[in-house]
Design a protein around this motif. Structure first.
Motif, PDB file in Angstrom:
ATOM      1  N   ALA A 108       0.769  -1.354  -0.060  1.00  0.00           N
ATOM      2  CA  ALA A 108      -0.077   0.199  -0.156  1.00  0.00           C
ATOM      3  C   ALA A 108       1.212   1.454  -0.391  1.00  0.00           C
ATOM      4  N   GLN A 109       1.691   1.550   0.964  1.00  0.00           N
ATOM      5  CA  GLN A 109       2.987   2.069   0.841  1.00  0.00           C
ATOM      6  C   GLN A 109       3.793   2.268  -0.694  1.00  0.00           C
ATOM      7  N   GLU A 110       3.777   1.553  -0.845  1.00  0.00           N
ATOM      8  CA  GLU A 110       4.991   1.823  -2.211  1.00  0.00           C
ATOM      9  C   GLU A 110       3.418   2.165  -3.634  1.00  0.00           C
ATOM     10  N   LEU A 111       2.589   1.432  -3.182  1.00  0.00           N
ATOM     11  CA  LEU A 111       1.216   1.884  -4.627  1.00  0.00           C
ATOM     12  C   LEU A 111       1.049   3.507  -3.904  1.00  0.00           C
ATOM     13  N   ALA A 112       1.659   4.061  -3.068  1.00  0.00           N
ATOM     14  CA  ALA A 112       1.214   5.555  -2.947  1.00  0.00           C
ATOM     15  C   ALA A 112       2.231   6.247  -3.845  1.00  0.00           C
ATOM     16  N   LEU A 113       3.063   5.452  -3.028  1.00  0.00           N
ATOM     17  CA  LEU A 113       4.404   6.649  -3.687  1.00  0.00           C
ATOM     18  C   LEU A 113       4.516   6.354  -5.385  1.00  0.00           C
ATOM     19  N   LEU A 114       4.008   5.295  -5.921  1.00  0.00           N
ATOM     20  CA  LEU A 114       4.605   4.887  -7.597  1.00  0.00           C
ATOM     21  C   LEU A 114       3.285   5.114  -7.790  1.00  0.00           C
ATOM     22  N   ARG A 115       2.461   5.415  -7.824  1.00  0.00           N
ATOM     23  CA  ARG A 115       1.126   5.406  -8.455  1.00  0.00           C
ATOM     24  C   ARG A 115       0.091   6.386  -7.358  1.00  0.00           C
ATOM     25  N   LEU A 212      13.111   5.666   4.597  1.00  0.00           N
ATOM     26  CA  LEU A 212      12.574   6.166   5.177  1.00  0.00           C
ATOM     27  C   LEU A 212      12.288   7.359   4.683  1.00  0.00           C
ATOM     28  N   GLN A 213      12.911   8.249   3.895  1.00  0.00           N
ATOM     29  CA  GLN A 213      12.442   9.575   4.002  1.00  0.00           C
ATOM     30  C   GLN A 213      11.773   9.730   2.422  1.00  0.00           C
ATOM     31  N   ARG A 214      11.359   8.438   2.081  1.00  0.00           N
ATOM     32  CA  ARG A 214      10.958   8.986   0.612  1.00  0.00           C
ATOM     33  C   ARG A 214       9.193   8.772   1.289  1.00  0.00           C
ATOM     34  N   LEU A 215       8.383   8.648   2.844  1.00  0.00           N
ATOM     35  CA  LEU A 215       7.490   8.131   3.133  1.00  0.00           C
ATOM     36  C   LEU A 215       6.793  10.271   2.749  1.00  0.00           C
ATOM     37  N   GLU A 216       7.749  10.849   2.723  1.00  0.00           N
ATOM     38  CA  GLU A 216       7.255  12.180   2.716  1.00  0.00           C
ATOM     39  C   GLU A 216       6.766  12.380   1.642  1.00  0.00           C
ATOM     40  N   GLY A 243       4.964   9.199  12.150  1.00  0.00           N
ATOM     41  CA  GLY A 243       5.670  10.232  12.387  1.00  0.00           C
ATOM     42  C   GLY A 243       6.663  11.157  10.967  1.00  0.00           C
ATOM     43  N   LEU A 244       6.412  10.143  10.136  1.00  0.00           N
ATOM     44  CA  LEU A 244       7.348  10.032   8.743  1.00  0.00           C
ATOM     45  C   LEU A 244       6.129  10.683   8.328  1.00  0.00           C
ATOM     46  N   LEU A 245       5.179  10.420   8.105  1.00  0.00           N
ATOM     47  CA  LEU A 245       3.703  10.820   7.173  1.00  0.00           C
ATOM     48  C   LEU A 245       3.537  12.028   7.293  1.00  0.00           C
ATOM     49  N   PRO A 246       4.133  12.982   5.944  1.00  0.00           N
ATOM     50  CA  PRO A 246       3.211  14.070   6.331  1.00  0.00           C
ATOM     51  C   PRO A 246       1.332  14.309   6.757  1.00  0.00           C
ATOM     52  N   ASP A 247       0.729  13.913   6.591  1.00  0.00           N
ATOM     53  CA  ASP A 247      -0.851  13.898   7.182  1.00  0.00           C
ATOM     54  C   ASP A 247      -0.928  12.190   7.548  1.00  0.00           C
ATOM     55  N   ALA A 248      -1.104  12.277   8.858  1.00  0.00           N
ATOM     56  CA  ALA A 248      -0.984  10.515   9.482  1.00  0.00           C
ATOM     57  C   ALA A 248      -1.039  10.219  10.828  1.00  0.00           C
ATOM     58  N   ARG A 249      -2.425   9.976  10.856  1.00  0.00           N
ATOM     59  CA  ARG A 249      -2.908  10.015  12.411  1.00  0.00           C
ATOM     60  C   ARG A 249      -2.603   8.570  12.809  1.00  0.00           C
ATOM     61  N   VAL A 250      -2.082   7.820  14.698  1.00  0.00           N
ATOM     62  CA  VAL A 250      -1.954   7.006  14.765  1.00  0.00           C
ATOM     63  C   VAL A 250      -3.042   6.319  16.079  1.00  0.00           C
ATOM     64  N   LYS A 251      -3.388   5.101  15.725  1.00  0.00           N
ATOM     65  CA  LYS A 251      -4.128   4.473  17.063  1.00  0.00           C
ATOM     66  C   LYS A 251      -3.489   3.266  17.090  1.00  0.00           C
ATOM     67  N   ILE A 252      -2.957   2.755  18.454  1.00  0.00           N
ATOM     68  CA  ILE A 252      -2.811   1.637  19.001  1.00  0.00           C
ATOM     69  C   ILE A 252      -3.570   1.015  19.584  1.00  0.00           C
ATOM     70  N   TYR A 253      -4.084  -0.032  19.989  1.00  0.00           N
ATOM     71  CA  TYR A 253      -5.278  -0.959  20.508  1.00  0.00           C
ATOM     72  C   TYR A 253      -4.731  -1.621  21.790  1.00  0.00           C
ATOM     73  N   PRO A 254      -5.001  -1.545  22.363  1.00  0.00           N
ATOM     74  CA  PRO A 254      -5.183  -2.735  23.655  1.00  0.00           C
ATOM     75  C   PRO A 254      -4.904  -3.971  23.818  1.00  0.00           C
ATOM     76  N   ASP A 255      -4.143  -4.471  24.286  1.00  0.00           N
ATOM     77  CA  ASP A 255      -3.986  -6.585  24.906  1.00  0.00           C
ATOM     78  C   ASP A 255      -4.524  -7.190  23.457  1.00  0.00           C
TER      79      ASP A 255
END
Length: 277
Positions: A108-115, A212-216, A243-255
């Protein structure tokens, strides 16, 4: 319902006949699901897909050479991207939202970068950025439960769910849903396909600060999600990715572990649908 969705096939311009399932509510763009290492059409949790399909047109596929799809299996993430684009073109999909899970998140990440025009929004579940430290392949204990045939219930529970009573019970509930489909099931991934996919996983994880810098370059909104005790992808990597993505939200699910999206399928589906809307 996903458990009743028929296996469909379509031949792409690259000569591959792709197996896929499609269900849900007509919506543009559709939500494309990209699967984890060794995953097939049956590896998606029907409860999760049904919750997403209540509001979205959901499509899951087997990549080339995997399970019911024909062709040569991909040995790199860039090959997986080309494969995904061939499938999208065959279905006439110019743009999709993407939920990439684990190895599917690499694609998914590479798809967003290449297309970039092909992707509207990204959901990255239990996955890592290319070149991140400490993710080149899986640890020995994970491989001991993921790199042989056939996989048993104890292997799924060890790898995908936290080693607590609550999480393991959720794992057993997931396994019950996993076997609910009795007819027209997908076929297991072959040893050759498994090994090729692992090549892609290891190559993606080779430490590389420049990667890693490509994520920008990913400008789409991204929802990064994971379990707080994932033993396949270290949870610290989810925060690095966000943190490396320009427009991201992060959620960590418990247990929860690598299968957090199955354990917390109701909440995760709600979070995904809210994000996509």
């Amino acid at each position: 319902m996903y458990v009743d969705a028929p296996n469909q096939t379509i031949e792409a311009a690259n000569g591959v006949t792709y197996a896929y399932r499609r269900c849900g509510t007509p919506h543009s763009p559709p939500l494309l699901l990209l699967q984890h290492f060794r995953g097939t059409l049956d590896s998606w949790d029907p409860a999760l897909v049904d919750a997403l399909a209540a509001e979205r047109d959901v499509i899951a596929l087997d990549h080339a050479g995997v399970a019911l799809s024909t062709g040569q299996v991909c040995h790199s993430v860039r090959d997986l991207v080309r494969d995904t684009l061939a499938f999208m073109s065959a279905l006439g999909l110019d743009q999709v939202d993407v939920l990439g899970y684990s190895m599917g998140g690499f694609t998914a990440q590479e798809l967003a970068l290449l297309r970039p025009r092909a992707v509207r929004r990204l959901v990255l579940a239990a996955t890592a950025p290319r070149g991140a430290p400490g993710v080149q392949g899986y640890t020995e204990d994970v491989l001991a439960h993921a790199d042989f045939d056939p996989l048993g219930a104890e292997d799924y529970l060890y790898t995908f769910f936290r080693h607590t009573g609550t999480s393991q019970r959720s794992g057993l509930e997931f396994l019950g849903r996993y076997i609910e489909r009795e007819d027209d099931r997908d076929v297991p991934v072959t040893a050759a396909a498994r090994d090729a996919q692992y090549d892609a996983v290891v190559e993606w994880g080779t430490p590389d600060h420049g990667a890693l810098q490509r994520l920008e370059g990913i400008r789409q909104p991204v929802f990064v999600a994971g379990g707080d005790h994932d033993i396949v992808i270290p949870p610290r990597v989810f925060h690095l990715l966000g943190g490396l993505l320009p427009d991201a939200r992060v959620k960590i699910y418990p247990d929860s572990g690598h299968g957090f999206l199955f354990q917390h399928h109701r909440q995760f589906a709600r979070d995904v649908l809210d994000f996509l809307s």
